[in-house]
Design a protein around this motif. Structure first.
Motif, PDB file in Angstrom:
ATOM      1  N   GLY A  58       0.771  -1.123   0.064  1.00 29.86           N
ATOM      2  CA  GLY A  58       0.048  -0.058  -0.018  1.00 29.86           C
ATOM      3  C   GLY A  58       0.798   1.109   0.132  1.00 29.86           C
ATOM      4  O   GLY A  58       0.238   2.432  -0.069  1.00 29.86           O
ATOM      5  N   LYS A  59       2.282   1.295  -0.235  1.00 33.90           N
ATOM      6  CA  LYS A  59       3.003   2.261   0.002  1.00 33.90           C
ATOM      7  C   LYS A  59       3.948   2.656  -1.162  1.00 33.90           C
ATOM      8  O   LYS A  59       4.171   1.331  -1.657  1.00 33.90           O
ATOM      9  CB  LYS A  59       4.084   2.328   1.251  1.00 33.90           C
ATOM     10  N   PRO A  60       4.082   3.687  -1.785  1.00 32.44           N
ATOM     11  CA  PRO A  60       4.848   4.015  -2.981  1.00 32.44           C
ATOM     12  C   PRO A  60       6.217   3.264  -2.970  1.00 32.44           C
ATOM     13  O   PRO A  60       7.125   3.394  -2.172  1.00 32.44           O
ATOM     14  CB  PRO A  60       5.045   5.485  -3.222  1.00 32.44           C
ATOM     15  N   LEU A  61       6.366   2.408  -3.835  1.00 34.97           N
ATOM     16  CA  LEU A  61       7.799   1.864  -3.885  1.00 34.97           C
ATOM     17  C   LEU A  61       8.995   2.804  -3.811  1.00 34.97           C
ATOM     18  O   LEU A  61      10.151   2.833  -3.228  1.00 34.97           O
ATOM     19  CB  LEU A  61       7.964   0.676  -4.733  1.00 34.97           C
ATOM     20  N   GLY A  66      16.505   1.872   1.082  1.00 32.44           N
ATOM     21  CA  GLY A  66      17.075   0.374   1.318  1.00 32.44           C
ATOM     22  C   GLY A  66      16.801  -0.470   2.512  1.00 32.44           C
ATOM     23  O   GLY A  66      16.158  -1.684   2.390  1.00 32.44           O
ATOM     24  N   ALA A  67      16.537   0.264   3.652  1.00 31.24           N
ATOM     25  CA  ALA A  67      16.304  -0.581   4.894  1.00 31.24           C
ATOM     26  C   ALA A  67      14.758  -0.830   4.859  1.00 31.24           C
ATOM     27  O   ALA A  67      14.405  -2.133   5.255  1.00 31.24           O
ATOM     28  CB  ALA A  67      16.661   0.416   6.131  1.00 31.24           C
ATOM     29  N   ALA A  68      13.958   0.071   4.505  1.00 31.06           N
ATOM     30  CA  ALA A  68      12.432  -0.220   4.299  1.00 31.06           C
ATOM     31  C   ALA A  68      12.476  -1.291   3.223  1.00 31.06           C
ATOM     32  O   ALA A  68      11.263  -2.125   3.490  1.00 31.06           O
ATOM     33  CB  ALA A  68      11.768   1.152   3.961  1.00 31.06           C
ATOM     34  N   LEU A  69      12.802  -1.320   2.173  1.00 29.29           N
ATOM     35  CA  LEU A  69      12.763  -2.225   1.168  1.00 29.29           C
ATOM     36  C   LEU A  69      12.980  -3.706   1.832  1.00 29.29           C
ATOM     37  O   LEU A  69      12.270  -4.794   1.467  1.00 29.29           O
ATOM     38  CB  LEU A  69      13.459  -2.068  -0.179  1.00 29.29           C
ATOM     39  N   ALA A  70      14.192  -3.704   2.542  1.00 25.69           N
ATOM     40  CA  ALA A  70      14.608  -4.998   2.743  1.00 25.69           C
ATOM     41  C   ALA A  70      13.659  -5.577   3.942  1.00 25.69           C
ATOM     42  O   ALA A  70      13.751  -6.750   4.081  1.00 25.69           O
ATOM     43  CB  ALA A  70      16.225  -4.749   3.517  1.00 25.69           C
ATOM     44  N   TRP A  75      14.918 -10.237  -2.327  1.00 30.13           N
ATOM     45  CA  TRP A  75      15.301 -10.052  -3.735  1.00 30.13           C
ATOM     46  C   TRP A  75      16.527 -11.098  -4.046  1.00 30.13           C
ATOM     47  O   TRP A  75      17.409 -11.205  -3.723  1.00 30.13           O
ATOM     48  CB  TRP A  75      15.551  -8.978  -4.066  1.00 30.13           C
ATOM     49  N   LEU A  76      16.061 -11.925  -5.024  1.00 34.54           N
ATOM     50  CA  LEU A  76      17.244 -12.990  -5.515  1.00 34.54           C
ATOM     51  C   LEU A  76      17.661 -12.539  -6.857  1.00 34.54           C
ATOM     52  O   LEU A  76      16.817 -13.126  -7.859  1.00 34.54           O
ATOM     53  CB  LEU A  76      16.824 -14.524  -5.406  1.00 34.54           C
ATOM     54  N   PRO A  77      18.849 -11.998  -7.233  1.00 31.81           N
ATOM     55  CA  PRO A  77      19.072 -11.749  -8.476  1.00 31.81           C
ATOM     56  C   PRO A  77      19.457 -13.008  -9.396  1.00 31.81           C
ATOM     57  O   PRO A  77      19.966 -13.968  -8.877  1.00 31.81           O
ATOM     58  CB  PRO A  77      20.339 -10.661  -8.378  1.00 31.81           C
ATOM     59  N   GLN A  78      19.568 -12.750 -10.583  1.00 33.08           N
ATOM     60  CA  GLN A  78      19.794 -13.990 -11.477  1.00 33.08           C
ATOM     61  C   GLN A  78      21.307 -14.361 -11.007  1.00 33.08           C
ATOM     62  O   GLN A  78      21.592 -15.883 -11.111  1.00 33.08           O
ATOM     63  CB  GLN A  78      19.710 -13.663 -12.994  1.00 33.08           C
ATOM     64  N   GLN A  79      22.184 -13.517 -10.934  1.00 31.24           N
ATOM     65  CA  GLN A  79      23.619 -13.861 -10.989  1.00 31.24           C
ATOM     66  C   GLN A  79      23.999 -12.934  -9.678  1.00 31.24           C
ATOM     67  O   GLN A  79      23.476 -11.764  -9.528  1.00 31.24           O
ATOM     68  CB  GLN A  79      24.275 -13.517 -11.828  1.00 31.24           C
ATOM     69  N   GLN A  80      25.038 -13.491  -8.886  1.00 32.96           N
ATOM     70  CA  GLN A  80      25.587 -12.905  -7.776  1.00 32.96           C
ATOM     71  C   GLN A  80      26.835 -13.410  -7.148  1.00 32.96           C
ATOM     72  O   GLN A  80      27.027 -14.727  -7.320  1.00 32.96           O
ATOM     73  CB  GLN A  80      24.566 -12.968  -6.551  1.00 32.96           C
ATOM     74  N   ILE A  81      27.981 -12.430  -7.201  1.00 30.47           N
ATOM     75  CA  ILE A  81      29.233 -12.901  -6.797  1.00 30.47           C
ATOM     76  C   ILE A  81      29.446 -13.181  -5.378  1.00 30.47           C
ATOM     77  O   ILE A  81      28.847 -12.338  -4.537  1.00 30.47           O
ATOM     78  CB  ILE A  81      30.155 -12.016  -7.208  1.00 30.47           C
ATOM     79  N   ALA A  82      29.994 -14.275  -4.862  1.00 30.50           N
ATOM     80  CA  ALA A  82      30.004 -14.441  -3.337  1.00 30.50           C
ATOM     81  C   ALA A  82      31.014 -13.386  -2.824  1.00 30.50           C
ATOM     82  O   ALA A  82      32.055 -12.735  -3.289  1.00 30.50           O
ATOM     83  CB  ALA A  82      30.836 -15.850  -3.142  1.00 30.50           C
ATOM     84  N   ARG A 151       6.738  -8.223   8.783  1.00 33.93           N
ATOM     85  CA  ARG A 151       6.630  -7.019   8.040  1.00 33.93           C
ATOM     86  C   ARG A 151       6.909  -7.540   6.468  1.00 33.93           C
ATOM     87  O   ARG A 151       6.609  -6.957   5.335  1.00 33.93           O
ATOM     88  CB  ARG A 151       7.396  -5.882   8.153  1.00 33.93           C
ATOM     89  N   GLY A 152       7.521  -8.772   6.290  1.00 32.13           N
ATOM     90  CA  GLY A 152       7.814  -9.460   4.916  1.00 32.13           C
ATOM     91  C   GLY A 152       6.647  -9.634   4.172  1.00 32.13           C
ATOM     92  O   GLY A 152       5.677 -10.353   4.787  1.00 32.13           O
ATOM     93  N   LYS A 153       6.514  -9.440   3.196  1.00 32.79           N
ATOM     94  CA  LYS A 153       5.360  -9.458   2.098  1.00 32.79           C
ATOM     95  C   LYS A 153       5.632 -10.178   0.828  1.00 32.79           C
ATOM     96  O   LYS A 153       4.615 -10.919   0.482  1.00 32.79           O
ATOM     97  CB  LYS A 153       4.825  -7.994   1.477  1.00 32.79           C
ATOM     98  N   VAL A 154       6.738  -9.729   0.193  1.00 31.95           N
ATOM     99  CA  VAL A 154       6.884 -10.459  -1.064  1.00 31.95           C
ATOM    100  C   VAL A 154       8.638 -10.823  -1.276  1.00 31.95           C
ATOM    101  O   VAL A 154       9.443 -10.335  -0.762  1.00 31.95           O
ATOM    102  CB  VAL A 154       6.878  -9.116  -2.247  1.00 31.95           C
ATOM    103  N   LEU A 155       8.585 -12.164  -2.051  1.00 37.03           N
ATOM    104  CA  LEU A 155       9.791 -12.616  -2.295  1.00 37.03           C
ATOM    105  C   LEU A 155       9.873 -12.598  -4.013  1.00 37.03           C
ATOM    106  O   LEU A 155       9.100 -13.323  -4.535  1.00 37.03           O
ATOM    107  CB  LEU A 155       9.847 -14.090  -1.770  1.00 37.03           C
TER     108      LEU A 155
END
Length: 248
Positions: A58-61, A66-70, A75-82, A151-155
């Protein structure tokens, strides 16, 4: 609705789309390579600027830092370096939404489901591709797990099944179904159309930056609608487990 999009677009990459995701819903995002799946997921994650309006819980993205989004989305990106040579347990514990004792129980349950219990002391740089993929999945689940983060809503998952064998894919399916049952919404991209037919509550079909179809798997993933997008012939048969697509 957990996630609402109106007229969301990225010039040259994503045509305007209107999309909605409900709590507990598993949405599969499919389409040929270059269709715009990763672009759309990155926009929904809040990491790529776009035109239009996106509301998360219900809130504008666009108004969230960053802290609020987290706190609201994983969020799992397609690629990520360790990120260095830290051990697996340290990396996963960093992603837990709380330091409570309960986090350890949830962590061990997730590790058990993904077959990672014996990898805790291993350095991130010593993992195979499939092991690193499962560790990354475990990390975002810990970040947004409903029992640890109310508070987690979406993966949001960009090709979560990449580098996984069939047994590992089945384990991920069970984990995601469990999370949806607890009320978490999940949007995941992939290339296995039959997998989407079997598991998705809703499918978004993309082509050349457009979401060309939305609906149930049976409504969207038909031979007639897929053939022009993938430029190949599809056939569909009915089985006791449901429809099955194949290329003759």
């Amino acid at each position: 609705m957990v996630l609402q999009c109106q007229g969301v677009s990225v010039p040259g990459r994503l045509a305007p789309v209107d999309l909605n995701v409900n709590a507990g819903q598993l949405v599969h995002l499919v389409g040929p390579n270059g269709a715009g799946k990763s672009t759309l997921l990155t926009v929904l994650s809040g990491l790529l600027s776009s035109q239009g309006t996106i509301l998360l819980d219900g809130k504008p993205l666009s108004a969230m830092n960053g802290a609020a989004l987290a706190q609201l989305r994983g969020w799992l990106p397609q690629q990520q370096i360790a990120p260095g040579q830290m051990p697996v347990w340290h990396y996963l514990r960093m992603h837990a939404a709380t330091e409570a004792v309960q986090a350890n129980a949830i962590l061990h349950d997730v590790l058990d489901q993904l077959g990672l219990q014996d990898k805790l002391l291993r350095s991130l740089t010593q993992l195979s591709g499939g092991e690193w993929q499962r560790v990354r999945l475990a990390a975002v689940v810990m970040q947004i797990h409903p029992q640890l983060n109310p508070r987690g809503k979406v993966l949001l998952l960009d090709e979560p099944m990449s580098a996984l064998d069939v047994a590992q894919q089945r384990a991920v399916d069970r984990l995601l179904a469990e999370l949806c049952h607890s009320g978490l919404a999940i949007v995941a991209s992939g290339h296995d159309l039959n997998h989407s037919l079997r598991h998705a509550d809703r499918v978004w079909l993309m082509h050349q930056g457009n979401v060309v179809r939305q609906g149930s798997g049976k409504e969207v993933l038909t031979a007639a609608q897929l053939a022009p997008l993938y430029q190949t012939t599809f056939e569909q048969i009915d089985t006791p487990q449901g429809p099955l697509l194949f290329i003759p």
